[in-house]
Design a protein around this motif. Structure first.
Motif, PDB file in Angstrom:
ATOM      1  N   PHE A 290       0.833  -1.207   0.000  1.00 31.19           N
ATOM      2  CA  PHE A 290       0.000   0.000   0.000  1.00 31.19           C
ATOM      3  C   PHE A 290       0.868   1.257   0.000  1.00 31.19           C
ATOM      4  O   PHE A 290       0.637   2.196  -0.764  1.00 31.19           O
ATOM      5  CB  PHE A 290      -0.928   0.005   1.225  1.00 31.19           C
ATOM      6  N   MET A 291       1.875   1.291   0.869  1.00 30.54           N
ATOM      7  CA  MET A 291       2.699   2.491   0.993  1.00 30.54           C
ATOM      8  C   MET A 291       3.514   2.757  -0.277  1.00 30.54           C
ATOM      9  O   MET A 291       3.739   3.903  -0.651  1.00 30.54           O
ATOM     10  CB  MET A 291       3.647   2.362   2.190  1.00 30.54           C
ATOM     11  N   ASN A 294       0.053   2.403  -3.387  1.00 34.93           N
ATOM     12  CA  ASN A 294      -1.347   2.818  -3.195  1.00 34.93           C
ATOM     13  C   ASN A 294      -2.328   1.728  -3.637  1.00 34.93           C
ATOM     14  O   ASN A 294      -3.325   1.995  -4.304  1.00 34.93           O
ATOM     15  CB  ASN A 294      -1.654   4.124  -3.927  1.00 34.93           C
ATOM     16  N   TYR A 296      -4.254  -1.482  -1.675  1.00 36.37           N
ATOM     17  CA  TYR A 296      -4.496  -2.277  -0.467  1.00 36.37           C
ATOM     18  C   TYR A 296      -5.216  -3.539  -0.916  1.00 36.37           C
ATOM     19  O   TYR A 296      -6.403  -3.526  -1.247  1.00 36.37           O
ATOM     20  CB  TYR A 296      -5.342  -1.473   0.519  1.00 36.37           C
ATOM     21  N   SER A 345      -7.797   1.521  -3.428  1.00 37.29           N
ATOM     22  CA  SER A 345      -6.808   2.592  -3.342  1.00 37.29           C
ATOM     23  C   SER A 345      -7.492   3.800  -2.713  1.00 37.29           C
ATOM     24  O   SER A 345      -8.722   3.865  -2.636  1.00 37.29           O
ATOM     25  CB  SER A 345      -6.268   2.959  -4.727  1.00 37.29           C
ATOM     26  N   ASP A 348      -5.148  10.100  -4.475  1.00 32.17           N
ATOM     27  CA  ASP A 348      -3.708  10.257  -4.633  1.00 32.17           C
ATOM     28  C   ASP A 348      -3.112  11.221  -3.609  1.00 32.17           C
ATOM     29  O   ASP A 348      -2.039  10.961  -3.056  1.00 32.17           O
ATOM     30  CB  ASP A 348      -3.397  10.748  -6.052  1.00 32.17           C
ATOM     31  N   ARG A 350      -4.171  11.871  -0.628  1.00 31.53           N
ATOM     32  CA  ARG A 350      -4.135  11.232   0.704  1.00 31.53           C
ATOM     33  C   ARG A 350      -2.967  10.245   0.774  1.00 31.53           C
ATOM     34  O   ARG A 350      -2.252  10.175   1.773  1.00 31.53           O
ATOM     35  CB  ARG A 350      -5.444  10.500   0.987  1.00 31.53           C
ATOM     36  N   TRP A 351      -2.780   9.480  -0.307  1.00 32.50           N
ATOM     37  CA  TRP A 351      -1.686   8.508  -0.323  1.00 32.50           C
ATOM     38  C   TRP A 351      -0.331   9.218  -0.257  1.00 32.50           C
ATOM     39  O   TRP A 351       0.580   8.777   0.454  1.00 32.50           O
ATOM     40  CB  TRP A 351      -1.788   7.659  -1.580  1.00 32.50           C
ATOM     41  N   LYS A 352      -0.185  10.321  -0.968  1.00 33.07           N
ATOM     42  CA  LYS A 352       1.076  11.063  -0.927  1.00 33.07           C
ATOM     43  C   LYS A 352       1.348  11.597   0.478  1.00 33.07           C
ATOM     44  O   LYS A 352       2.509  11.669   0.907  1.00 33.07           O
ATOM     45  CB  LYS A 352       1.059  12.195  -1.950  1.00 33.07           C
ATOM     46  N   ARG A 355       2.763   8.764   2.408  1.00 33.43           N
ATOM     47  CA  ARG A 355       4.158   8.534   2.027  1.00 33.43           C
ATOM     48  C   ARG A 355       5.100   9.520   2.710  1.00 33.43           C
ATOM     49  O   ARG A 355       6.264   9.203   2.960  1.00 33.43           O
ATOM     50  CB  ARG A 355       4.311   8.654   0.504  1.00 33.43           C
TER      51      ARG A 355
END
Length: 466
Positions: A290-291, A294, A296, A345, A348, A350-352, A355
């Motif tokens: 995931f990390m 992105n 899961y 996922s 983007d 939120r995922w950044k 990270r």
């Protein structure tokens, strides 16, 4: 201090109720409505405190008026007095600016003792005050079970039922659970994996009708907020020992259920200067995937040399998702419902943000063994396989050599002699004196099929007042 659910539909609760409730009624996990924040001057003033004094300063805002300060101080003094090292969580240097924080100096030789020795005392205190009896139901991938039994076995107001995956924990881990005698202690070996055990626990908390309304379940897994609360402390402890808060620290955390590294994330939010948090996983690498990408997505769970991390559904990850989604419980609920059906996922941006908060790495069994051997050859210092994964991930992900890198040493190598032998190290790690006769003690456990109805029927039949 009030606590709210990560899924947004359960009522807010105070500390006592959160302690006894575990999972929220909407299936979510409880988190504080707001976090305490300490400025650098206050953190700096804690230098030189004993571990239990530091623990009081960090934790008491979460307890607030639920327990008088003097009573809570006494609990903490008692909790950490049973650890086998005066520093409680000593730091061992591996290389220039590289350290292991030994979190295995408690009675069951694993980091879980930091929280579960305290949790047993908290439960006894609150249940005595309420004149209430509860049934503890927990799942373990190896270490939580023995730490929970050791922490709670003297509690007068609990029966303990611990589920572990049959033949998927080390022999030392199993015997630490199954050789503890007591009418209120029940070990259940489930013909399945840890995720199966954890799922049964969560479903049982969601529907407790099998108990007939005569008692309630209490949680010892890291779904219980008190577990997370206690683990925040040793991040402050390590930082203060190495020059914090006037310099930032980096931490690498062997990660299964995400509770231990989530505690580090909270320590950072509470004001502790932390520049890097490394999620260290084994082949069961859903968090690393995931990390890094992105995505899961649950894969088939694999059995590894680091069994405490053989987890595919990391419960505490939900607490992080709650923050990443702006504490929107409905968004978290929808995401997790979709994740149960297939890969998901997040947006983007939120995922950044995630990270920026975390680095991650996945370490296979060969690299684990190589690390155990290399560290022993360099320092004559023996790592358990989980800590070895943390050290390897720390070295692979390290951003700044000038920042102290601290790997959380999560378990004693004596709990995993097979992994040590496979690494090629010729030294067999001895059990500490208080466990020297472990293989001579009588075991007691029940093997049950991977079936929730059978497990619930066993619990309903065997708790004290059934």
């Amino acid at each position: 201090m009030r606590y709210i659910s990560t899924r947004g539909e359960a009522p807010a609760l105070g500390f006592e109720d959160v302690l006894l409730t575990g999972l929220a009624t909407d299936g979510g996990l409880y988190v504080p409505e707001s976090l305490p924040h300490f400025d650098l001057e206050e953190i700096r003033s804690w230098r030189g405190l004993s571990y239990s004094e530091l623990a009081f300063n960090v934790m008491y805002p979460f307890v607030d008026d639920a327990i008088p300060a003097d009573d809570f101080r006494k609990m903490l003094d008692e909790t950490y007095s049973v650890f086998a090292h005066k520093a409680v969580a000593p730091l061992v240097q591996l290389d220039t600016n590289e350290w292991v924080m030994e979190l295995f100096r408690g009675p069951t030789l694993a980091f879980k003792d930091f929280a579960l020795q305290l949790l047993g005392r908290l439960l006894d205190y609150v249940l005595e005050k309420r004149k209430q009896h509860v049934v503890i139901m927990g799942a373990t991938s190896g270490d939580t079970g023995s730490a929970a039994i050791e922490g709670c076995r003297r509690c007068e107001h609990v029966d303990i039922f611990i589920l572990h995956p049959y033949q998927r924990v080390s022999e030392v881990q199993r015997r630490q659970m199954t050789t503890v005698q007591g009418e209120n202690i029940h070990n259940i070996a489930v013909r399945g994996n840890f995720d199966d055990c954890q799922r049964m626990v969560k479903e049982s908390f969601g529907n407790q009708s099998f108990l007939g309304g005569k008692t309630q379940l209490a949680a010892v897994n890291s779904i219980n907020w008190a577990r997370i609360m206690a683990q925040i402390v040793y991040y402050f402890h390590a930082s203060l020992a190495l020059g914090g808060p006037d310099r930032s620290m980096a931490f690498s955390v062997p990660t299964g259920n995400f509770g231990d590294i989530f505690a580090g994330y909270l320590a950072k939010k509470m004001g502790l200067p932390i520049s890097q948090l490394v999620i260290a996983t084994n082949r069961n690498d859903i968090l690393h995937r995931f990390m890094s990408g992105n995505k899961y997505e649950q894969h088939q769970l694999e059995h590894t040399l680091s069994p405490s991390m053989d987890i595919m559904v990391s419960s505490n990850f939900e607490r992080l998702l709650f923050d990443l989604h702006g504490r929107d419980g409905l968004a978290v609920k929808t995401l997790l419902e979709n994740a149960a059906k297939g890969p998901v996922s997040i947006e983007d941006y939120r995922w950044k943000h995630a990270r920026k908060l975390f680095d991650s790495d996945a370490v296979d069994d060969k690299a684990t063994c190589d690390t155990i051997r290399e560290i022993y050859e360099q320092n004559e210092y023996l790592l358990d396989p989980h800590t070895a994964i943390g050290v390897r991930a720390a070295r692979n992900c390290r951003r700044d050599q000038a920042v102290p890198m601290i790997t959380l040493g999560t378990a004693h190598p004596a709990k995993f002699p097979d992994a040590v032998a496979e690494s090629g190290v010729s030294v067999e790690p001895p059990l500490p004196a208080h466990m020297a006769d472990l293989f001579e003690r009588e075991e007691r456990y029940t093997v049950l099929d991977n079936n929730i109805d059978g497990v619930q029927a066993f619990i309903a039949k065997h708790w004290k007042n059934a």
